[in-house]
Design a protein around this motif. Structure first.
Motif, PDB file in Angstrom:
ATOM      1  N   ALA A 182       0.318   4.472   6.278  1.00  0.00           N
ATOM      2  CA  ALA A 182      -0.245   4.973   7.536  1.00  0.00           C
ATOM      3  C   ALA A 182      -1.579   5.674   7.288  1.00  0.00           C
ATOM      4  N   ILE A 183      -1.583   6.501   6.262  1.00  0.00           N
ATOM      5  CA  ILE A 183      -2.830   7.228   5.939  1.00  0.00           C
ATOM      6  C   ILE A 183      -3.945   6.229   5.608  1.00  0.00           C
ATOM      7  N   LEU A 184      -3.610   5.237   4.789  1.00  0.00           N
ATOM      8  CA  LEU A 184      -4.629   4.274   4.347  1.00  0.00           C
ATOM      9  C   LEU A 184      -5.173   3.451   5.511  1.00  0.00           C
ATOM     10  N   ARG A 185      -4.279   3.088   6.414  1.00  0.00           N
ATOM     11  CA  ARG A 185      -4.733   2.361   7.611  1.00  0.00           C
ATOM     12  C   ARG A 185      -5.737   3.196   8.385  1.00  0.00           C
ATOM     13  N   ARG A 186      -5.382   4.468   8.527  1.00  0.00           N
ATOM     14  CA  ARG A 186      -6.240   5.348   9.319  1.00  0.00           C
ATOM     15  C   ARG A 186      -7.609   5.529   8.653  1.00  0.00           C
ATOM     16  N   CYS A 187      -7.584   5.589   7.310  1.00  0.00           N
ATOM     17  CA  CYS A 187      -8.854   5.759   6.596  1.00  0.00           C
ATOM     18  C   CYS A 187      -9.687   4.488   6.613  1.00  0.00           C
ATOM     19  N   GLY A 188      -9.058   3.391   6.978  1.00  0.00           N
ATOM     20  CA  GLY A 188      -9.833   2.150   7.062  1.00  0.00           C
ATOM     21  C   GLY A 188      -9.762   1.283   5.828  1.00  0.00           C
ATOM     22  N   ALA A 189      -8.655   1.369   5.054  1.00  0.00           N
ATOM     23  CA  ALA A 189      -8.505   0.470   3.905  1.00  0.00           C
ATOM     24  C   ALA A 189      -8.422  -0.959   4.417  1.00  0.00           C
ATOM     25  N   ASP A 190      -9.075  -1.894   3.718  1.00  0.00           N
ATOM     26  CA  ASP A 190      -9.084  -3.269   4.192  1.00  0.00           C
ATOM     27  C   ASP A 190      -7.793  -3.993   3.843  1.00  0.00           C
ATOM     28  N   GLU A 191      -7.380  -3.811   2.593  1.00  0.00           N
ATOM     29  CA  GLU A 191      -6.161  -4.495   2.167  1.00  0.00           C
ATOM     30  C   GLU A 191      -5.260  -3.518   1.447  1.00  0.00           C
ATOM     31  N   ALA A 246      -4.834  -5.052   6.007  1.00  0.00           N
ATOM     32  CA  ALA A 246      -4.376  -3.895   6.776  1.00  0.00           C
ATOM     33  C   ALA A 246      -4.736  -4.044   8.249  1.00  0.00           C
ATOM     34  N   ARG A 247      -5.891  -4.602   8.517  1.00  0.00           N
ATOM     35  CA  ARG A 247      -6.365  -4.683   9.890  1.00  0.00           C
ATOM     36  C   ARG A 247      -5.542  -5.690  10.692  1.00  0.00           C
ATOM     37  N   LEU A 248      -5.341  -6.895  10.094  1.00  0.00           N
ATOM     38  CA  LEU A 248      -4.602  -7.937  10.811  1.00  0.00           C
ATOM     39  C   LEU A 248      -3.106  -7.816  10.619  1.00  0.00           C
ATOM     40  N   ASP A 249      -2.711  -6.913   9.674  1.00  0.00           N
ATOM     41  CA  ASP A 249      -1.296  -6.758   9.339  1.00  0.00           C
ATOM     42  C   ASP A 249      -0.698  -8.110   8.952  1.00  0.00           C
ATOM     43  N   GLN A 250      -1.434  -8.790   8.077  1.00  0.00           N
ATOM     44  CA  GLN A 250      -1.069 -10.165   7.744  1.00  0.00           C
ATOM     45  C   GLN A 250      -1.254 -10.390   6.248  1.00  0.00           C
ATOM     46  N   PHE A 251      -0.330 -11.158   5.616  1.00  0.00           N
ATOM     47  CA  PHE A 251      -0.479 -11.411   4.181  1.00  0.00           C
ATOM     48  C   PHE A 251      -1.662 -12.318   3.907  1.00  0.00           C
ATOM     49  N   MET A 252      -2.476 -11.896   2.963  1.00  0.00           N
ATOM     50  CA  MET A 252      -3.694 -12.630   2.624  1.00  0.00           C
ATOM     51  C   MET A 252      -3.456 -13.560   1.438  1.00  0.00           C
ATOM     52  N   GLY A 253      -2.538 -13.114   0.570  1.00  0.00           N
ATOM     53  CA  GLY A 253      -2.323 -13.902  -0.646  1.00  0.00           C
ATOM     54  C   GLY A 253      -1.482 -13.122  -1.629  1.00  0.00           C
ATOM     55  N   PHE A 254      -1.529 -13.559  -2.882  1.00  0.00           N
ATOM     56  CA  PHE A 254      -0.716 -12.939  -3.930  1.00  0.00           C
ATOM     57  C   PHE A 254      -1.554 -12.649  -5.169  1.00  0.00           C
ATOM     58  N   GLU A 255      -1.107 -11.620  -5.868  1.00  0.00           N
ATOM     59  CA  GLU A 255      -1.672 -11.408  -7.196  1.00  0.00           C
ATOM     60  C   GLU A 255      -0.653 -11.948  -8.186  1.00  0.00           C
ATOM     61  N   ALA A 256      -1.094 -12.777  -9.116  1.00  0.00           N
ATOM     62  CA  ALA A 256      -0.190 -13.319 -10.138  1.00  0.00           C
ATOM     63  C   ALA A 256      -0.120 -12.327 -11.286  1.00  0.00           C
ATOM     64  N   LEU A 257       1.094 -11.984 -11.703  1.00  0.00           N
ATOM     65  CA  LEU A 257       1.263 -11.031 -12.804  1.00  0.00           C
ATOM     66  C   LEU A 257       2.124 -11.662 -13.890  1.00  0.00           C
TER      67      LEU A 257
END
Ligand code: C2E
Ligand code: CA
Ligand code: CA
Length: 633
Positions: free
Chosen positions: A588-597, A396-407
């Protein structure tokens, strides 16, 4: 020689009679006295001599015969053998000494008679005893019979009687001789063997053979009385893991404790059986159904289950599900009734635990469907029906994809696309989660190792895989063979794992972490969410369950919970991922609350990896939610 009649006194008859009388008395006495006479007549003197010689012979014979009798009595006493004899004419009866003791008349107060003998028997055994006696008289054939007498202490003593006919010169039965032997000990040994053959030695409850036998009888009785019978089937949730984690002795303790608790909650007329490892059956006869069975089921769930303290170890929680079937509504035979109750149990277990259900014919259909699903699932791996989809995770902070979850996905030619929420539970229950989970890990790692962009790959791991114990080795081997850098792999586990099997789970997680792999706690906020489990293991990440995002808006309860979890994450220096982000507003709400990802449909739905080539190949070209959606379009 001629005897001078004048000098020799005459032989007196009274002298001879006196000698005979003395002989008869002395012969049966044990003393040393001898026959004497006052007569001086030589013939009488000779007669006395002969009498005394005979007396010695007779005494010796009497002594030997007495000794033999004593010996026989002794043998009878030791072997507890008594005898009686009834002369049919006039019913003249004699009993041996031991016969008196056998029937509890040690003081010999009872006057021997056949009628007295039968009266001393347990009432239930009298008719058979008399019938045997009369059959000996009528047929001239011997007969044997087992009967009980009540001893002074009120306990039953068993003896066995062999009745033999005695014939007169014309071949007619004139007497019956009975030889009786006490067999109480033999009988109780036999009863014990019978009990052992019909009961479970661990809990003392009826075993399957005894249950079947008894249930047949109960149903026959119920059919006569036109009553219904309920059969309740249940087993213990997670019993296998008690054995795995605490050993078989602890497992045995649990089973014994179950049997003890069950005994307190069923009625005397109910039959309780243990028919397999942790499978129990209660047969409830003579009750008002279905009310009686429903109330018993509730008592079993509420009172019999619950916590139990293992010897010096942990406290474990016992829970169960119960299947019920009724006679005659659901089935007419014992086998069918048990099978139907089992069907109901199977059904309720899939519906959710700690409840009970009565059999319904639709369960049969569902059962067959589910068996088919299980069967096909078992073959799905070798048939190549599984595939993985990948869902991107965004920082969320860098607005960048970190990786994937395999399902994991199962595309069955028969059942179509089956959701993982359904088939993973089944895979766990049919024991294929180990190999299936390993396949997921290997496939995901192989895939990630191919990417130009060294993104993270998150893989879900089932508690079963962790329990099986060799997960760390499997992970190490897969990293080695795929060449994926350990720090790129993230293992997602749920909290239930740590609640149910803390020691083993922690050891496995530590071993995996030691490889350099990161461990995330998935679905946080749903189950137990205790700080204790967070403290118990140094997780690398918290994933907040998507249910909190659903109605996320300012001032909502979910908002408060997410804020609390984010605060917790900051306090523990743990990055927090929020799943299920579907709208711009939520993001938007989550970004503001400080969610990391963040992860969710807004940022990308789970899809085959070739749909994410832009992310997996282009380093740095993955910035921004808007940009990401462009990539994904
Ligand atoms: P999970 O680990 O919590 O995975 C996230 C689930 O949420 C996935 O469901 C995903 O498709 C869904 N999801 C993601 N974003 C959104 C969103 O924005 N809105 C909504 N409504 N849903 C979203 P999926 O793929 O059906 O998987 C369900 C569960 O099955 C997973 O929950 C996981 O517990 C399990 N699972 C899936 N694959 C595997 C696997 O390979 N191994 C194991 N052990 N479990 C797996
Ligand atoms: Ca997950
Ligand atoms: Ca999750």
């Amino acid at each position: 020689m001629v005897i001078d009649q004048a000098t020799v006194p005459t032989v007196k008859t009274s002298d001879i009679e006196d000698i005979c009388r003395q002989f008869c008395t002395l012969a049966v006495e044990n003393g040393a006295s001898r026959v004497t006479t006052d007569s001086a007549h030589p013939l009488v003197q000779k007669f006395v001599l002969a009498a005394n010689l005979s007396l010695d012979v007779a005494r010796r014979a009497v002594r030997t015969s007495n000794e033999a009798i004593q010996e026989l009595r002794k043998i009878h006493r030791i072997a507890r053998i008594g005898s009686w004899r009834v002369i049919i004419e006039g019913r003249y009866t004699t009993w041996s000494d031991e016969m008196h003791s056998l029937v509890g008349d040690a003081k010999r107060t009872v006057v021997p008679a056949f009628a007295t003998l039968t009266e001393l028997l347990a009432p239930a055994d009298r008719a058979e005893f008399e019938a045997a006696f009369h059959s000996v008289i009528e047929t001239g054939q011997e007969a044997t019979v087992e009967s009980r007498v009540n001893d002074a202490a009120g306990a039953d003593r068993w003896f066995w009687t062999d009745m033999q006919p005695e014939f007169d010169d014309r071949g007619a039965v004139f007497a019956v001789r009975g030889i009786c032997q006490e067999i109480t000990e033999r009988k109780s040994a036999f009863e014990r063997i019978r009990h052992l053959a019909r009961h479970d030695p661990l809990t003392g409850l009826a075993n399957r053979a005894h249950l079947n036998e008894q249930l047949e009888q109960i149903l026959a009785e119920a059919s006569r009385r036109r009553e219904s019978v309920a059969v309740l089937c249940f087993d213990l949730d997670g019993f296998k893991s008690v054995n795995d984690l605490y050993g078989h002795a602890a497992g045995d303790d649990v089973l014994r404790e179950m049997a003890r608790r069950l005994a307190c909650h069923v009625r005397e007329t109910d039959l309780v059986a243990r028919i397999g490892g942790d499978e129990f059956v209660v047969v409830q006869a003579f009750g008002q159904q279905p009310e009686a069975a429903q109330s018993l089921a509730r008592r079993l769930l509420d009172d019999v289950m619950g916590t139990m303290m293992l010897k010096g170890q942990a406290e474990i929680a016992l829970s169960t599900s119960i299947g019920v079937a009724y006679y005659p509504a659901d089935a007419k035979t014992a086998d069918d009734l048990l099978a139907r109750a089992d069907r109901a149990l199977y059904w309720i277990k899939n519906e959710g635990r700690n409840n009970f259900a009565a059999y319904d014919p639709m369960m049969e259909r569902e059962y067959q469907d589910r068996r088919k699903l299980e069967h096909d699932l078992r073959l799905a791996l070798q048939r190549g029906e599984f595939s993985l989809v990948y869902q991107p995770m965004l920082c969320a902070r860098l607005d960048q994809f970190m990786g994937f979850e395999a399902l994991l996905r199962w595309n069955s030619p028969v059942h179509g696309s089956v959701p993982p929420d359904i088939f993973i539970g089944i895979a766990e229950s049919i024991g294929i989660m180990g190999p299936l989970g390993a396949w997921v890990l290997r496939t995901a790692c192989t895939e990630a190792a191919r990417w130009q962009n060294p993104l993270k790959i998150a893989v879900n791991v089932s508690p079963i895989q962790v329990q099986q114990g060799n997960l760390a080795e499997t992970v190490a081997e897969i990293l080695e063979s795929t060449g994926l850098a350990p720090e790129r792999l993230e293992i997602e586990v749920t909290e239930s794992l740590l609640i149910r099997h803390p020691e083993r789970a922690l050891a496995t997680l530590r071993a995996i972490k030691a490889l350099g792999v990161r461990i995330a706690m998935d679905d946080f906020g749903t189950g137990y969410s205790s700080l204790a489990t967070l403290r118990a293991f140094p997780f690398d990440k918290l994933k907040v369950d998507r249910s909190f995002v659903l109605d996320l808006c300012e001032g909502s309860e979910s908002m408060a919970i997410i804020n609390a979890i984010l605060g917790l994450g900051r306090g523990l220096h743990l990055p927090v991922v929020v799943e299920g982000v579907e709208t711009e507003l939520q993001a938007a709400i989550l970004r503001r609350c400080g969610a990391d990802e963040m992860q969710g449909y807004l940022l990308g739905r789970p899809a085959p990896i070739d749909q994410f080539t832009a992310i997996t190949t282009a380093r740095g070209a993955t910035r921004g939610v808007a940009a990401s959606r462009q990539h994904l379009a």
